[in-house]
Structure formats: C-alpha cells, structure tokens
Scaffold this active site. Structure first.
Site, PDB file in Angstrom:
ATOM      1  N   GLY A   1      -5.551   1.781 -13.068  1.00  0.00           N
ATOM      2  CA  GLY A   1      -6.775   1.220 -12.553  1.00  0.00           C
ATOM      3  C   GLY A   1      -8.108   1.785 -13.312  1.00  0.00           C
ATOM      4  O   GLY A   1      -8.081   1.181 -14.575  1.00  0.00           O
TER       5      GLY A   1
ATOM      6  N   TYR B   1      -8.427   4.395 -15.206  1.00  0.00           N
ATOM      7  CA  TYR B   1      -8.144   4.780 -16.392  1.00  0.00           C
ATOM      8  C   TYR B   1      -7.631   3.638 -17.523  1.00  0.00           C
ATOM      9  O   TYR B   1      -7.340   4.105 -18.512  1.00  0.00           O
ATOM     10  CB  TYR B   1      -6.971   5.866 -16.208  1.00  0.00           C
ATOM     11  CG  TYR B   1      -7.264   7.164 -15.820  1.00  0.00           C
ATOM     12  CD1 TYR B   1      -8.602   7.349 -15.333  1.00  0.00           C
ATOM     13  CD2 TYR B   1      -6.369   8.258 -15.473  1.00  0.00           C
ATOM     14  CE1 TYR B   1      -8.983   8.553 -14.870  1.00  0.00           C
ATOM     15  CE2 TYR B   1      -6.850   9.275 -14.942  1.00  0.00           C
ATOM     16  CZ  TYR B   1      -8.143   9.429 -14.914  1.00  0.00           C
ATOM     17  OH  TYR B   1      -8.578  10.854 -13.973  1.00  0.00           O
TER      18      TYR B   1
ATOM     19  N   ASP C   1       0.671  -1.132   0.096  1.00  0.00           N
ATOM     20  CA  ASP C   1      -0.022  -0.033  -0.124  1.00  0.00           C
ATOM     21  C   ASP C   1       0.819   1.318   0.181  1.00  0.00           C
ATOM     22  O   ASP C   1       1.820   1.338   1.147  1.00  0.00           O
ATOM     23  CB  ASP C   1      -0.813  -0.097   1.302  1.00  0.00           C
ATOM     24  CG  ASP C   1      -1.868   1.029   1.415  1.00  0.00           C
ATOM     25  OD1 ASP C   1      -1.699   2.016   0.866  1.00  0.00           O
ATOM     26  OD2 ASP C   1      -2.497   1.147   2.336  1.00  0.00           O
ATOM     27  N   ILE C   2       0.841   2.040  -1.018  1.00  0.00           N
ATOM     28  CA  ILE C   2       1.650   3.240  -1.146  1.00  0.00           C
ATOM     29  C   ILE C   2       1.480   4.053   0.085  1.00  0.00           C
ATOM     30  O   ILE C   2       2.459   4.869   0.502  1.00  0.00           O
ATOM     31  CB  ILE C   2       1.431   4.181  -2.502  1.00  0.00           C
ATOM     32  CG1 ILE C   2       2.820   4.697  -2.987  1.00  0.00           C
ATOM     33  CG2 ILE C   2       0.277   4.830  -2.539  1.00  0.00           C
ATOM     34  CD1 ILE C   2       2.671   4.833  -4.252  1.00  0.00           C
TER      35      ILE C   2
ATOM     36  N   SER D   1      -2.198   5.142 -14.040  1.00  0.00           N
ATOM     37  CA  SER D   1      -3.206   5.202 -15.019  1.00  0.00           C
ATOM     38  C   SER D   1      -3.623   3.670 -15.299  1.00  0.00           C
ATOM     39  O   SER D   1      -4.356   3.284 -16.191  1.00  0.00           O
ATOM     40  CB  SER D   1      -2.662   5.420 -16.435  1.00  0.00           C
ATOM     41  OG  SER D   1      -2.541   6.684 -16.589  1.00  0.00           O
TER      42      SER D   1
ATOM     43  N   ASN E   1      -6.724  12.937 -10.535  1.00  0.00           N
ATOM     44  CA  ASN E   1      -7.314  13.104 -11.626  1.00  0.00           C
ATOM     45  C   ASN E   1      -7.091  14.743 -11.920  1.00  0.00           C
ATOM     46  O   ASN E   1      -6.374  15.435 -11.075  1.00  0.00           O
ATOM     47  CB  ASN E   1      -8.870  13.122 -11.629  1.00  0.00           C
ATOM     48  CG  ASN E   1      -9.656  13.625 -10.431  1.00  0.00           C
ATOM     49  OD1 ASN E   1      -9.532  14.931 -10.103  1.00  0.00           O
ATOM     50  ND2 ASN E   1     -10.223  12.922  -9.862  1.00  0.00           N
TER      51      ASN E   1
ATOM     52  N   ASP F   1      -5.756   7.445  -5.229  1.00  0.00           N
ATOM     53  CA  ASP F   1      -5.804   8.819  -4.792  1.00  0.00           C
ATOM     54  C   ASP F   1      -6.999   8.958  -3.548  1.00  0.00           C
ATOM     55  O   ASP F   1      -6.618   9.704  -2.488  1.00  0.00           O
ATOM     56  CB  ASP F   1      -6.959   9.517  -6.152  1.00  0.00           C
ATOM     57  CG  ASP F   1      -6.903  11.105  -6.104  1.00  0.00           C
ATOM     58  OD1 ASP F   1      -6.255  11.712  -5.202  1.00  0.00           O
ATOM     59  OD2 ASP F   1      -7.734  11.703  -6.849  1.00  0.00           O
TER      60      ASP F   1
ATOM     61  N   GLY G   1      -9.718   4.995  -5.812  1.00  0.00           N
ATOM     62  CA  GLY G   1      -8.561   4.093  -6.037  1.00  0.00           C
ATOM     63  C   GLY G   1      -7.292   4.739  -5.124  1.00  0.00           C
ATOM     64  O   GLY G   1      -7.465   5.092  -3.929  1.00  0.00           O
TER      65      GLY G   1
HETATM   66  P1  ADP Z   1      -5.861   5.757 -12.209  1.00  0.00           P
HETATM   67  O1  ADP Z   1      -7.044   6.403 -12.353  1.00  0.00           O
HETATM   68  O2  ADP Z   1      -4.430   6.352 -12.628  1.00  0.00           O
HETATM   69  O3  ADP Z   1      -5.968   4.492 -13.381  1.00  0.00           O
HETATM   70  P2  ADP Z   1      -6.287   4.176 -10.042  1.00  0.00           P
HETATM   71  O4  ADP Z   1      -6.241   4.539  -8.462  1.00  0.00           O
HETATM   72  O5  ADP Z   1      -7.591   3.676 -10.458  1.00  0.00           O
HETATM   73  O6  ADP Z   1      -5.470   5.248 -10.831  1.00  0.00           O
HETATM   74  O7  ADP Z   1      -5.503   2.872  -9.948  1.00  0.00           O
HETATM   75  C1  ADP Z   1      -3.888   3.144 -10.323  1.00  0.00           C
HETATM   76  C2  ADP Z   1      -3.174   2.036  -9.682  1.00  0.00           C
HETATM   77  O8  ADP Z   1      -2.923   2.211  -8.397  1.00  0.00           O
HETATM   78  C3  ADP Z   1      -3.719   0.521 -10.049  1.00  0.00           C
HETATM   79  O9  ADP Z   1      -2.638  -0.268 -10.386  1.00  0.00           O
HETATM   80  C4  ADP Z   1      -4.522   0.339  -8.417  1.00  0.00           C
HETATM   81  O10 ADP Z   1      -4.253  -1.061  -8.325  1.00  0.00           O
HETATM   82  C5  ADP Z   1      -3.379   0.897  -7.455  1.00  0.00           C
HETATM   83  N1  ADP Z   1      -3.763   1.148  -6.038  1.00  0.00           N
HETATM   84  C6  ADP Z   1      -4.918   1.530  -5.732  1.00  0.00           C
HETATM   85  N2  ADP Z   1      -4.852   1.666  -4.274  1.00  0.00           N
HETATM   86  C7  ADP Z   1      -3.516   1.743  -4.097  1.00  0.00           C
HETATM   87  C8  ADP Z   1      -2.731   1.729  -2.809  1.00  0.00           C
HETATM   88  N3  ADP Z   1      -3.332   2.172  -1.741  1.00  0.00           N
HETATM   89  N4  ADP Z   1      -1.243   1.674  -3.022  1.00  0.00           N
HETATM   90  C9  ADP Z   1      -0.775   1.373  -4.216  1.00  0.00           C
HETATM   91  N5  ADP Z   1      -1.418   1.213  -5.287  1.00  0.00           N
HETATM   92  C10 ADP Z   1      -2.651   1.523  -5.285  1.00  0.00           C
END
Ligand code: ADP
Length: 211
Positions: free
Chosen positions: A163, A165, A53-54, A161, A67, A77, A75
């Site tokens: 997720g 996107y 988890d970032i 991008s 966005n 964000d 997601g």
């Molecule tokens: P985007 O709109 O750029 O596609 P998303 O948030 O939908 O952004 O997804 C981007 C990536 O972040 C995806 O690979 C998703 O699995 C990942 N992601 C979602 N939550 C977390 C988190 N807490 N830590 C790391 N990566 C995450």
C-alpha cells in the site's frame, strides 16, 4: 517518457513490471513453471487466497502491516485498530515499537481473530535496500510466532508493504508465496495460511502464482 505497460514478449497491454521485464500474466506464467518455482505443485499445503477484509477473517491470527511505532496508522493498520477497539492500542504501547522485518504478538480483542501479529514491512526504495529480504523476513517471523504458539493453527496475511509502502505488488506476492511455501514444507506444524487480498486483482495474481 513513461513506460507503456505493454508486455515485452507479446505486446499486450496490462503488463506488470517483474524485475527487469514487463510481462502480461499469460507470458509470465507460460515462461515460468510457477508450481516448480514456488514449491513443486504441492497442493497438499493448506494455503488459500481470499478477496476480502482481513478484519473479518475468522482465523486464529491475522497479520497487521504496521509501522515501526506499532501505534496505529492508515490502511490495513487503521482498519485493524478500528475493528479491534482501543484495547489493541493499549496492548501495543508497551511493546515499544518493532523493527522492519520483525513481528510482535497481541490479542485480537474485538476482532474475530484471537490474535494480531504486527509486522513492519519495508518501504520500497527501488529494490537496492534489502527490501525483498526484509519482506520475506516479515512473513517468516509471523509464521515463526504462529508456529510457536499453541493456540494459533490458522493465520491470514494482508499484502504487506504493497500500500503506502509501495512495494511492487507482483514481486511482493511472489516473495509472500515462496516464503510461506518454504516455511510450511520445512516445519511440521499444521498451519492454515490465508492470503487475504483487498482487491480482486491482487487475489487473482496470488491464485495464478499458486496455480
Ligand atoms: P503498507 O504500509 O505495508 O504498504 P497498507 O495498509 O498501506 O500497508 O497496505 C497493505 C495492503 O493492505 C494493501 O494491499 C492494501 O490494499 C491492503 N489493505 C488495506 N485495508 C485492508 C483490509 N481491511 N483488509 C485486507 N487488506 C487491506
């Protein structure tokens, strides 16, 4: 008819679409010198891949796949805004949004990371709308912000991008790795880069690319 996800070379299931072809990881990496293509097997570069988890990464800056409004979303964000607390939104409001392929910096507030670099990845529209260049620009602009900031020696990226996107994950990983390697090789500053993948499958793909 749905394309069966079998490898065009060996017929094994579980293939990924890579440009025009469907390939399994074994055939892809057999036919491609990944190290040659992505930076000449330079293991001295400070790049790591983690599955996690970032919002929990103890680095100087984490990257948010935001966005264009920069006012929060779902997601990664949403997770970053929840973990950082409401002061993050308050810091984003005066930034006035962000263009696709660009990036902007805020503090990290309650996050372990001191800073958040917000970047806006491209929405995948089939590949003909400069999506690859825009995605590379996201990584490059984040790295430039980190390079130019004295307090940022380490940075963690999510898979921008890939997720909602819908950028194809494997192509996105290749662009991410290639852009980071080129940047680190070109610029002197020591910057530790983590690719923080939310799924083990994503992390495995990055590891194979970086073999
Ligand atoms: P985007 O709109 O750029 O596609 P998303 O948030 O939908 O952004 O997804 C981007 C990536 O972040 C995806 O690979 C998703 O699995 C990942 N992601 C979602 N939550 C977390 C988190 N807490 N830590 C790391 N990566 C995450």
């Amino acid at each position: 008819m749905m394309k069966p996800e079998t490898c065009d070379r060996c017929g094994k299931p579980g293939a990924k679409r890579l440009g025009e072809q469907w390939l399994c990881a074994d055939c892809y990496f057999e036919g491609n010198s990944c190290c040659g293509e992505f930076g000449g097997n330079d293991r001295s570069l400070p790049i790591q891949v983690v599955h996690g988890d970032i919002t929990r990464q103890e680095v100087d800056a984490i990257v948010n796949a935001a966005n264009r409004t920069l006012l929060g979303g779902g997601g990664v964000d949403g997770a970053i805004h929840r973990a950082a607390g409401p002061r993050l939104l308050a810091a984003c409001v005066p930034l006035g949004g962000c263009k696709t392929g660009e990036a902007k910096l805020t503090p990290g507030f309650r996050l372990p990371a001191k800073y958040v670099i917000h970047t806006v990845g491209p929405v995948w529209k089939g590949g003909g709308k400069s999506e690859a260049d825009l995605l590379a620009s996201c990584y490059k602009r984040c790295l430039e912000i980190a390079r130019d900031h004295d307090e940022i020696q380490s940075i963690a990226f999510p898979c921008i991008s890939t997720g909602v996107y819908h950028f194809p994950k494997e192509e996105a990983a290749e662009i991410a790795v290639k852009t980071v390697i080129e940047f680190l090789q070109r610029h002197g500053k020591q910057l530790d880069v983590t690719f923080c993948c939310f799924s083990d499958a994503d992390a495995e793909w990055y590891r194979r690319i970086l073999c």
